[in-house]
Design a protein around this motif. Sequence first.
Motif: not given
Lengths: 130, 130, 130, 130, 130, 130
Positions: D25-47
């Motif tokens: 379900g979350m990956r729906n966001i990836q289709k709209i904006s791959p950059d934003f998806w990277d930010m969610i994964v790397s900043s939101g969860f990774g950092d």
Amino acid sequence: MDNNERYEKGSYVMNELFSEEVQTGMRNIQKISPDFWDMIVSSGFGDLYARNTLTMEQREYITLTTLITQGAFDQLGVHIQAALNIGLTQEEIIEIIIHCTGYVGFPKAIQAMGIAGEIFKNYELNNTKV
Amino acid sequence: MDNNERYEKGSYVMNELFSEEVQTGMRNIQKISPDFWDMIVSSGFGDLYARNTLTMEQREYITLTTLITQGAFDQLGVHIQAALNIGLTQEEIIEIIIHCTGYVGFPKAIQAMGIAGEIFKNYELNNTKV
Amino acid sequence: MDNNERYEKGSYVMNELFSEEVQTGMRNIQKISPDFWDMIVSSGFGDLYARNTLTMEQREYITLTTLITQGAFDQLGVHIQAALNIGLTQEEIIEIIIHCTGYVGFPKAIQAMGIAGEIFKNYELNNTKV
Amino acid sequence: MDNNERYEKGSYVMNELFSEEVQTGMRNIQKISPDFWDMIVSSGFGDLYARNTLTMEQREYITLTTLITQGAFDQLGVHIQAALNIGLTQEEIIEIIIHCTGYVGFPKAIQAMGIAGEIFKNYELNNTKV
Amino acid sequence: MDNNERYEKGSYVMNELFSEEVQTGMRNIQKISPDFWDMIVSSGFGDLYARNTLTMEQREYITLTTLITQGAFDQLGVHIQAALNIGLTQEEIIEIIIHCTGYVGFPKAIQAMGIAGEIFKNYELNNTKV
Amino acid sequence: MDNNERYEKGSYVMNELFSEEVQTGMRNIQKISPDFWDMIVSSGFGDLYARNTLTMEQREYITLTTLITQGAFDQLGVHIQAALNIGLTQEEIIEIIIHCTGYVGFPKAIQAMGIAGEIFKNYELNNTKV
């Protein structure tokens, strides 16, 4: 109703609510943006407070509640004074804050009560002096 | 006052405000957490609404305003019904929303007005049926 | 449980969390509204903090987070002190703020971190003096 | 640490927290904006989540609290599931909501409790099936 | 892009936006938490402001608006200065606040306008001195 | 400027921003409260959007940002459509949301991005059909 009427109605309402001193403070805004000042007087007070259906007391119930809820504590002090000016009692204002507690939580209610305490103290001093 | 009294006072207030149907919906919460339910009845309604100084009508002025300001639109519907049940008119409720506009901005006021419109429609239908 | 018990439980919790000095400041509220003070002690601390299931440390995690999120920065200072009093480390408090950044944005997190820095400085001074 | 590492750490955290279904379900966001998806994964969860000092359980205490406080009820459902996945009990989650009541007021707490009830029901169903 | 690049990009942006004096004030945060400081520079400025698609001016439109809306008035002063530094006019900043009024209500707009007035005064003084 | 002029200016702006279909939906409000409708058109659109200094595009930057920040997601959909109607690109709208993330946190940004994705999909369908 043209815009002069709206402005006059707003000014009339502001005289009811706010002391000379408070209004002078507010007019600081007029120097920064005369257009914004017109909007405050005509839209904020003329279009809203000067309407029928609700009394000025009822309008201050609403105003105090929304300011507490959004944490607009600078404006809260000014409107607690306004509420006293148009006849709300200290007990009513305290009770409004108490009722809000269940809806906004303790932190905002405690901050509002502290501000009310300050305003009440100064208000009594001013009225005793005169 | 012991805790049974607080709960009884709260239940009394809830009967004044809410229809059977609404209360049944609320009791869903009781199944999830009986402790939280007790807190809603005893603290939320018993300790706050059952106090003196303000009338039930004045309390609904405060409640509607805080719900609009914080965007708690689910509960807003329930309390617009409650406000009508204890005697506020549709005109008063509309006027509360209009007054709030200057303090919370158009988006929340528009959403509140839409909800009020829905509640008014259903409320009239129910009262006509009976 | 009657109301005296609720008040006593709340007082007990407040002694654990807050220094004499902080409690004296809080009692300013009692002069403005004794009823509201009772509510703070009995409902705010007695009914909530004195419950089981969560430890005091876990409750301060929740309290700090909600204060940061709602921008209640006056109360935040008091609760950072409380958190230190019951054993949270400076590192944990800093980490709570860092975690919040992703959920509330930088402006609130930066303001919270500045307040934490002030409290940490004074807290160390006080503990060194003794 | 380069950006691949940040993304990998974030993905690892997301696998711990969220079921396959939720992540899809979350990956729906990836289709709209791959950059934003990277930010969610790397900043939101990774950092944030992959840092030390706090456990995953403590981080969910913070996350649930901030979501309740800001009224982010869509994300709340997802994170109540995540909290259950990493080992928080239903009692703890209910207790977090109860503690929040004093800080955010009843409307948000009631809405959170209703959502928790729904998640608990579905969660048990799914775990019974297996 | 590795983390050094993110930090460098963020530093570059901060030099464009903020005076030496403002940056020195900000670095207070670095002493409390070096990790949080890295996050501000790398994520807050490097990952966001240094992106393409929007100009720095457009980004300050967004920043000023979100700060006004969430009532983050401490940071608002700093970003009004930043906006002037990168070329927004006083008229534009006043107009942003006026436009916001309809969306956030008068209390926040009035507080923002008062802060803008203060910043404008000091900004002119500083630029006249030089 | 009298009130007819304010209303006409507001209507003109609304025709620029909103499709027939959206405006028909909005007019539901007019049936509930004609006074409130006049206020939306004259104050909301006539007094604010029809002013000089900022372009319509710049005003939508502000509007989208304040709606995301306050979590007014119902109105956000309508204004993303409006932004597309007056010429903002999908990339710009996505970038506004990404920039907001650092100021409002991930939960609101994720919800905004989901809504943007829905609007983009329908918008393309409608424009392909024609």
